[in-house]
Design a protein around this motif. Structure first.
Motif, short mmCIF file in Angstrom:
data_model
loop_
_atom_site.label_atom_id
_atom_site.label_comp_id
_atom_site.label_asym_id
_atom_site.label_seq_id
_atom_site.Cartn_x
_atom_site.Cartn_y
_atom_site.Cartn_z
N SER A 1 -8.64 -2.41 -1.23
CA SER A 1 -7.45 -2.54 -2.06
C SER A 1 -7.58 -3.78 -2.93
O SER A 1 -8.53 -4.56 -2.79
N GLY B 1 -4.79 -2.25 2.56
CA GLY B 1 -3.54 -2.05 1.83
C GLY B 1 -3.05 -3.36 1.24
O GLY B 1 -3.82 -4.14 0.66
N HIS B 2 -1.75 -3.62 1.40
CA HIS B 2 -1.17 -4.88 0.92
C HIS B 2 -1.14 -5.95 2.00
O HIS B 2 -0.68 -7.07 1.76
#
Length: 334
Positions: free
Chosen positions: A153, A196-197
């Motif tokens: 990401s 992801g974040h």
């Protein structure tokens, strides 16, 4: 000098209670990863709970396979006759993992929970979202040769370093976890997370949960498994890419059963499900394997520093499957 509190509980339940109740506490196993991070300032716990002396160091046969205690040393597990005979890919992965001295110290559970070797993660002078959430990812615009190409990401492109975890993912291992509410089982494929974040969240374990064992299911497929690792030097280096593979063939030479997992390409061991599907019912020839690898890489994100991983994955996957297809026990029997 940073002050640390050290304790060595007598039971796993006591250890879980100690860490669960203190957000500043960390488990200490073999210490081959955590001690380095303490020296670098990457990890800054205030309390170390030593679980290395807990009686969780047995390798036992079960009705369905093998149960490996979390404190079994990597060297002992690699050399164990049950592992070498029933799960040779696990033995090969362990022997590819580190020097003999480190294997003598490192534990099964600790190996699975080791943290990335991204150079920016280990350099506390540089921004790293995994180390300091929200600070940025230095690897995105910096030295990227070891970056992930699958499942990454904008927050993190680090890869998971464990060889053992890749082999266990391919062979459908289950991780036994003890927490304050009791025991639960986690499929190996679900133990680690994609960034992801929140790349600072690396596993699905809650704070205080302790890996107590790993369970390996027995099968003809597992008996016919291997591990291939490509690295910068012949030994004691982390994978550029790696392949854990298991294969059985039908009487006509086509793939009956197959399992593939890759290392060095993602934030977690990567189960190559598309490649498996593409190879079932096919002959494991070089051109067919290359197409299957490309199918798995359909959503991969390569850059100038990581494009080299594409041919490496083709070569390593071909080498692993060719080794299995050409052996005397090609149909998974001995």
């Amino acid at each position: 000098m940073r002050q640390l509190t050290y304790e060595a509980p007598a039971t796993a339940e006591q250890a879980v209670a100690a860490v669960t109740g203190d957000p500043r506490a960390r488990y200490l196993g073999g210490g081959t990863n955590l001690v380095d991070h303490l020296k670098l300032g990457v990890s800054t716990p205030e309390r170390l709970v030593d679980v290395s002396r807990l009686p969780l160091d047995a390798v036992e046969q079960t009705g369905g396979g093998l149960r490996i205690g979390t404190n079994v040393r990597n060297s002992d597990l690699a050399a164990h006759p049950l592992v070498r005979g029933g799960w040779p890919g696990v033995s090969r992965a362990l022997l590819a993992g580190a020097s003999g001295q480190i294997r003598n110290q490192a534990t099964t559970g600790g190996n699975l929970l080791q943290r990335t070797r991204c150079v920016y993660f280990q350099d506390v002078t540089t921004p790293c979202n995994k180390r300091e959430p929200g600070s940025g990812c230095s690897a995105l615009g910096g030295y990227g040769r070891y970056n992930a190409v699958l499942g990454a990401s904008e927050a993190c492109v680090a890869t998971h370093p464990s060889d053992l975890a890749v082999a266990l993912t391919a062979l459908d291992a289950v991780v036994v976890v003890l927490g304050p509410d009791g025991e639960r089982r986690v499929p190996m494929a679900d133990l680690h997370t994609l960034p992801g974040h929140h790349p600072e969240v690396e596993t699905t374990l809650a704070h205080g949960e302790l890996i107590t064992a790993v369970e390996l299911p027995a099968s003809a497929l597992a008996r016919h498994s291997t591990y291939v690792k490509t690295r910068d030097r012949a030994s004691f280096a982390f994978a550029l890419v790696s392949v854990a593979a298991a294969l059985t063939l039908s009487d006509d030479g086509t793939v009956a059963e197959i399992a593939l997992a890759w290392g060095g390409v993602a934030h977690k061991p990567w189960r190559a499900g598309r490649a498996e599907e593409a190879l079932r019912g096919e002959r494991p020839e070089e051109s067919t394997i290359a197409r299957a690898v490309d199918a798995e890489l359909q959503d991969a994100a390569f850059g100038p520093d990581t494009e080299y991983k594409r041919p490496l994955l083709r070569g390593a996957t071909t080498a692993a499957l060719s080794r299995l297809a050409g052996g005397p026990d090609r149909r998974g029997t001995r």
